[in-house]
Design an enzyme around this catalytic site. Structure first.
Site, mmCIF file in Angstrom:
data_model
loop_
_atom_site.group_PDB
_atom_site.id
_atom_site.type_symbol
_atom_site.label_atom_id
_atom_site.label_comp_id
_atom_site.label_asym_id
_atom_site.label_seq_id
_atom_site.Cartn_x
_atom_site.Cartn_y
_atom_site.Cartn_z
ATOM 1 N N ARG A 115 0.833 -1.202 0.000
ATOM 2 C CA ARG A 115 0.000 0.000 0.000
ATOM 3 C C ARG A 115 0.863 1.245 0.000
ATOM 4 O O ARG A 115 1.974 1.254 0.501
ATOM 5 C CB ARG A 115 -0.912 0.030 1.236
ATOM 6 C CG ARG A 115 -2.067 -0.931 1.201
ATOM 7 C CD ARG A 115 -2.952 -0.749 2.444
ATOM 8 N NE ARG A 115 -3.635 0.540 2.464
ATOM 9 C CZ ARG A 115 -3.432 1.480 3.368
ATOM 10 N NH1 ARG A 115 -2.530 1.311 4.325
ATOM 11 N NH2 ARG A 115 -4.108 2.602 3.336
ATOM 12 N N LYS A 135 4.600 -7.213 11.969
ATOM 13 C CA LYS A 135 3.960 -7.541 10.702
ATOM 14 C C LYS A 135 4.479 -8.860 10.143
ATOM 15 O O LYS A 135 5.682 -9.096 10.090
ATOM 16 C CB LYS A 135 4.186 -6.419 9.686
ATOM 17 C CG LYS A 135 3.429 -6.612 8.374
ATOM 18 C CD LYS A 135 3.510 -5.369 7.515
ATOM 19 C CE LYS A 135 2.780 -5.545 6.194
ATOM 20 N NZ LYS A 135 2.803 -4.324 5.375
ATOM 21 N N ARG A 152 -1.965 4.266 13.159
ATOM 22 C CA ARG A 152 -0.975 3.658 14.052
ATOM 23 C C ARG A 152 -1.483 3.663 15.478
ATOM 24 O O ARG A 152 -2.082 4.638 15.938
ATOM 25 C CB ARG A 152 0.356 4.434 13.996
ATOM 26 C CG ARG A 152 1.052 4.385 12.658
ATOM 27 C CD ARG A 152 2.321 5.219 12.660
ATOM 28 N NE ARG A 152 2.847 5.411 11.320
ATOM 29 C CZ ARG A 152 3.806 6.279 11.009
ATOM 30 N NH1 ARG A 152 4.339 7.032 11.976
ATOM 31 N NH2 ARG A 152 4.235 6.397 9.759
#
Length: 318
Positions: free
Chosen positions: A115, A180, A315
């Site tokens: 992204r 992640k 975030r």
């Protein structure tokens, strides 16, 4: 490169003469191919009198293994050893009239993207870089919230593998304990009443030190979470099976409503303080889950603001 790496995948020594005979090329051509492997990050040990080997055994991506693991025969499979982008391969196939559904997987993606134009590091023959395409005869209206449902599919696969505490971070990241492990990029090709969607997925399976050095955010991989390295073919097959079922749900008009409660169960931002970034704008608030369309519900002092994907990022605040 695939052929020579396949011969070396048992991690045993193979002489240059043996490799040349198997490949039908000269020893000089073998040496060039081995140098090419090294140039893309594969370590090749060379010992005089014994030959060449790689340090660890490899299970390469293979159509027969994918079929055996459950990828249906009506899904076209393409496995280029190296490609700039699996999403782009599928988009080119679609432009040429290829039948769908279709799956593209690669051992080495050289220009992967995430992204907001970010680069996705894939390594070589270590991780999963895959794209899956589906044709929606009902048009683009039925795919609203599809990227969130993809996240649910992958989180469930990880949980079934034994990965503890997989979580979803809006809009389409999969994390383990805040690190992640997987990213998703959807691209849509729509013309009038037909919509073709390409679902790109990058999943860390066994990351290399070189890959680690190039990643600028907390990350993790399956090997470190499971204490063994799973067969990528089996994981791809499980993800593909889930994507087929998901696309069928959306094609029948049930859409995100079918996955909404499951997404909320994996939502790692729910009721957490967050900061929203959109261009030059920043906004603090509390994440209150997603609405029926997949928009993030951000509670601020002025009420609930609905955030949609694209150029928006969120975030968690510490």
């Amino acid at each position: 490169m695939r052929e020579v790496l396949s011969l070396l995948s048992d991690s045993k020594f193979h002489s240059g003469e043996e490799l040349g005979e198997a490949l039908g090329v000269t020893r000089a051509a073998v040496w060039k191919r081995l140098k090419k492997l090294e140039s893309v990050g594969i370590t090749v040990h060379s010992v005089k009198g014994r030959g060449y080997r790689i340090p660890e055994r490899l299970i390469l991506l293979d159509e027969a293994r994918l079929r055996e693991a459950g990828v249906a025969e009506d899904i076209a499979i393409d496995i280029p050893f190296e490609t700039p982008s699996t999403n782009d391969v599928l988009k080119q196939k679609i432009a040429l009239g290829a039948r769908l559904p279709a799956l593209v997987v690669t051992e080495h993606q050289t220009q992967g993207k995430g992204r907001r134009g970010r680069v996705w590091e894939s390594g070589v023959a270590k991780n999963i870089t895959m794209s899956f395409a589906w044709k929606f005869e009902q048009g683009p209206s039925v795919v609203e919230g599809l990227s969130l449902a993809v996240g649910v599919v992958i989180a469930k696969v990880l949980r079934n593998l034994g990965v503890p505490n997989p979580g979803l971070k809006w809009p389409n990241d999969i994390l383990i304990d805040g690190q992640k492990i997987c990213g998703i990029l959807l691209e849509m090709i729509a013309d009038q009443d037909v919509c073709r969607v390409v679902i790109g997925i990058g999943l860390n399976v066994e990351s290399t030190p070189e890959q680690q050095a190039r990643v600028d955010q907390p990350w993790t991989d399956l090997t470190s979470r499971l204490s063994f390295t799973p067969d990528r073919n089996e994981i791809i097959a499980q993800i593909t099976e889930g994507l087929v079922a998901m696309c069928d749900v959306f094609a029948h008009g049930n859409g995100l409503a079918h996955y909404h409660a499951q997404w909320q169960a994996f939502d790692m931002l729910y009721n957490q303080p967050v900061m929203m970034f959109s261009g030059n704008r920043q906004q603090a608030g509390i994440a209150r889950g997603v609405d029926a369309s997949g928009a993030l519900r951000l509670e601020t002092s002025e009420g609930i603001e609905l955030l949609h994907g694209g150029e928006v990022s969120v975030r968690k605040q510490v």
